[in-house]
Design a protein around this motif. Structure first.
Motif, mmCIF file in Angstrom:
data_model
loop_
_atom_site.group_PDB
_atom_site.id
_atom_site.type_symbol
_atom_site.label_atom_id
_atom_site.label_comp_id
_atom_site.label_asym_id
_atom_site.label_seq_id
_atom_site.Cartn_x
_atom_site.Cartn_y
_atom_site.Cartn_z
ATOM 1 N N THR A 199 -27.600 -77.805 53.053
ATOM 2 C CA THR A 199 -27.876 -78.771 54.215
ATOM 3 C C THR A 199 -27.223 -79.903 54.563
ATOM 4 O O THR A 199 -26.563 -80.646 55.581
ATOM 5 C CB THR A 199 -29.598 -78.181 54.625
ATOM 6 O OG1 THR A 199 -29.922 -78.614 53.458
ATOM 7 C CG2 THR A 199 -29.796 -76.456 55.144
ATOM 8 N N LEU A 247 -20.567 -73.941 58.436
ATOM 9 C CA LEU A 247 -21.065 -73.315 57.425
ATOM 10 C C LEU A 247 -20.299 -72.129 56.541
ATOM 11 O O LEU A 247 -20.119 -72.022 56.165
ATOM 12 C CB LEU A 247 -22.297 -72.662 57.736
ATOM 13 C CG LEU A 247 -23.167 -71.556 57.575
ATOM 14 C CD1 LEU A 247 -23.804 -71.631 55.930
ATOM 15 C CD2 LEU A 247 -24.322 -70.710 58.526
ATOM 16 N N ASP A 281 -31.972 -71.339 52.309
ATOM 17 C CA ASP A 281 -31.162 -73.087 52.767
ATOM 18 C C ASP A 281 -31.606 -73.355 54.498
ATOM 19 O O ASP A 281 -31.668 -74.239 54.833
ATOM 20 C CB ASP A 281 -29.454 -72.967 52.122
ATOM 21 C CG ASP A 281 -29.704 -73.170 50.860
ATOM 22 O OD1 ASP A 281 -31.080 -73.015 49.670
ATOM 23 O OD2 ASP A 281 -28.984 -73.147 50.101
ATOM 24 N N MET A 282 -30.447 -72.744 54.635
ATOM 25 C CA MET A 282 -30.182 -72.803 56.417
ATOM 26 C C MET A 282 -31.461 -73.047 57.611
ATOM 27 O O MET A 282 -31.917 -73.987 57.777
ATOM 28 C CB MET A 282 -29.317 -72.270 57.560
ATOM 29 C CG MET A 282 -27.839 -72.196 56.931
ATOM 30 S SD MET A 282 -27.537 -74.138 56.409
ATOM 31 C CE MET A 282 -26.876 -73.367 55.183
ATOM 32 N N GLY A 290 -35.648 -75.725 60.176
ATOM 33 C CA GLY A 290 -34.063 -75.480 59.801
ATOM 34 C C GLY A 290 -33.222 -76.362 60.228
ATOM 35 O O GLY A 290 -33.760 -76.994 61.540
ATOM 36 N N ILE A 291 -32.070 -76.223 60.338
ATOM 37 C CA ILE A 291 -31.135 -77.029 61.256
ATOM 38 C C ILE A 291 -30.797 -76.472 61.347
ATOM 39 O O ILE A 291 -29.240 -76.781 62.504
ATOM 40 C CB ILE A 291 -30.037 -78.170 60.286
ATOM 41 C CG1 ILE A 291 -28.777 -77.235 58.857
ATOM 42 C CG2 ILE A 291 -30.627 -78.717 58.872
ATOM 43 C CD1 ILE A 291 -28.296 -77.731 58.476
ATOM 44 N N LEU A 306 -31.365 -83.305 57.577
ATOM 45 C CA LEU A 306 -33.017 -82.235 56.555
ATOM 46 C C LEU A 306 -34.714 -82.763 55.727
ATOM 47 O O LEU A 306 -33.973 -83.213 54.732
ATOM 48 C CB LEU A 306 -32.736 -81.069 56.116
ATOM 49 C CG LEU A 306 -34.077 -79.824 55.969
ATOM 50 C CD1 LEU A 306 -34.387 -79.003 57.545
ATOM 51 C CD2 LEU A 306 -33.487 -78.564 54.933
#
Ligand code: HSE
Length: 426
Positions: A156, A174, A190-191, A221-222, A242
């Motif tokens: 991220t 991404l 992760d996201m 998340g992001i 993040l």
């Protein structure tokens, strides 16, 4: 050490192969007795090794009485959890890089380990190659930890850095990261902030010597971060990162969470770009220290895993009660976490409004009646349909009040959309 300590390696994927190669190339005091791996292609990379050490059955490692350290590098919960429990019951020490397992099942595993007089080490579970677990347990143990802020997920951080540098959207970066193999095919953990949440929960448990229930850790998340927010943040002197956060240090009411933040450019963590990770720890008496480095990758992660194995190997060669300071003694105590609604933060709020007299005034009134002190309100740009983009920045405000104000803004016909809310690091 006179006699080599024998270890069993479970999994030779990215991290496992790094561990195997590091031991073969740099460490003469360990003997790899057995390697469990189900994928023949992975075993095929090591045809120069005696093939008798490979097995596709992890139970062989668990039942081998010569093996003193069971190194789990397959990740995930199943079958890792069951295998580690059996290994502990067979009196094997454990080294793992498995953050999900430690975050979700640490309590039962540490209790089981204590009962069987074995140690579980997991330096590689947080920050890959960055030493952070050992420093928290030993070097910083004199401190009352008052706060921690970490960039704990490299993927991220890479995406946010690229978005900032190229002005591209989250989706575009991404896709490119996946094509280059930087991001997982399934990037959800992760996201959406799961991976960072496991890691900050582990750090918080060490800082306060209590169990931190991963289900109580607030996470965002992001996926909602746009290049527009990154651009505005930059104008105001911030970068968007993040962040895994631990605040207050009040023993009975710990604030542990993961979400994007506007980080002031002068804060040391704002310069951590790309796949790098960093953790800033604030404590008394140390004041502020920062650890940074490669948060993932074959050899950086292997560095932490092999460091754990060597520390354990040395200890078990000289004592029957190894590593008292490295044992987690907080398994019997549960931390009480502060709900996000009770936290105090500064905020960046972006809204799209009808471009008409009085909108700024109404936004200010909504904030005022909810006890939110604004530090700035700026009309940014006109959108093609005649709407105006407005950014509000607040002083410290209670999350509960801010959410109520957002609800009121949402009901106001002059506010077309609440585009984003991002908390701001002080
Ligand atoms: N996927 C993680 C990251 C590494 O991107 O940092 C393993 O925890």
């Amino acid at each position: 050490m006179d006699k080599k300590i024998q270890i069993g390696l479970l999994g030779i994927g990215t991290v496992g192969s790094g561990v195997l190669e590091t031991i073969l190339n740099h460490v003469s005091t360990l003997e790899i007795k057995k390697i469990a791996e189900k994928d023949p292609a992975k075993i095929g990379q090591y045809l120069h090794l005696p093939q008798g050490i490979f097995t596709d059955n992890a139970e062989e490692l668990i039942n081998d009485t010569d093996i003193k350290i069971f190194v789990e590098l397959i990740g995930g919960i199943n079958p890792a959890l069951g295998l580690i429990k059996k290994a502990i019951q067979n009196k094997k020490h454990i080294v793992t890089a498995n953050k999900e397992l430690i975050a979700k099942h640490g309590k039962e595993l540490f209790e089981l380990a204590e009962k069987n007089n074995v140690v579980i080490l997991y330096e590689a579970a947080v920050g890959g190659g960055i030493p952070i677990i050992m420093p928290l347990k030993q070097s910083l143990s004199a401190n009352k930890i008052t706060g921690m802020a970490g960039i704990l997920n490299g993927t991220t951080n890479y995406i946010l850095t690229k978005m900032e540098q190229e002005g591209s959207s989250f989706e575009e970066v991404l896709k490119e990261a996946q094509k280059r193999g930087y991001a997982e095919a399934d990037p959800t953990a992760d996201m959406q902030g799961y991976d960072a949440a496991y890691k900050i929960a582990i750090l918080a448990s060490l800082a306060f010597n209590k169990n931190v229930d991963i289900n109580s850790v607030y996470k965002e998340g992001i996926v909602g971060i746009s290049p527009v927010d990154i651009g505005y943040a930059k104008e105001f002197g911030y970068k968007i990162k993040l962040i895994g956060l631990v605040q207050n240090g009040e023993i009975e009411n710990i604030d542990v969470r993961v979400h994007p933040m506007l980080v002031p450019e002068e804060h040391p963590i704002s310069g951590i770009d790309g796949v790098l990770n960093a953790i800033v720890i604030e404590g008394e008496p140390v004041s502020r220290v920062m650890f940074s480095g490669p948060g993932a990758g074959k050899f950086p992660t292997a560095s932490s895993v092999v460091g754990d194995i060597l520390s354990l190997a040395h200890e078990i060669s000289v004592t029957d009660y190894p590593m008292p300071m490295m044992r987690f003694s907080g398994a019997g105590k549960d931390a009480v976490l502060k709900d996000i609604s009770e936290t105090n933060n500064k905020y960046y709020i972006r809204v799209t409004a009808v471009n008409t007299p009085g909108v700024m005034g109404e936004l200010g009134t909504i904030c005022g009646r909810n006890s939110i002190n604004l530090s700035g309100i700026v009309q940014k740009e006109m959108i093609e349909d005649g709407s105006a983009m407005i950014v509000l920045l607040t002083e410290l405000a209670r999350e509960k009040d801010v959410q109520k104000a957002l609800g009121e803004m949402g009901e106001n016909p002059k506010i077309k959309e609440i585009n984003n809310l991002i908390r701001v690091m002080e």
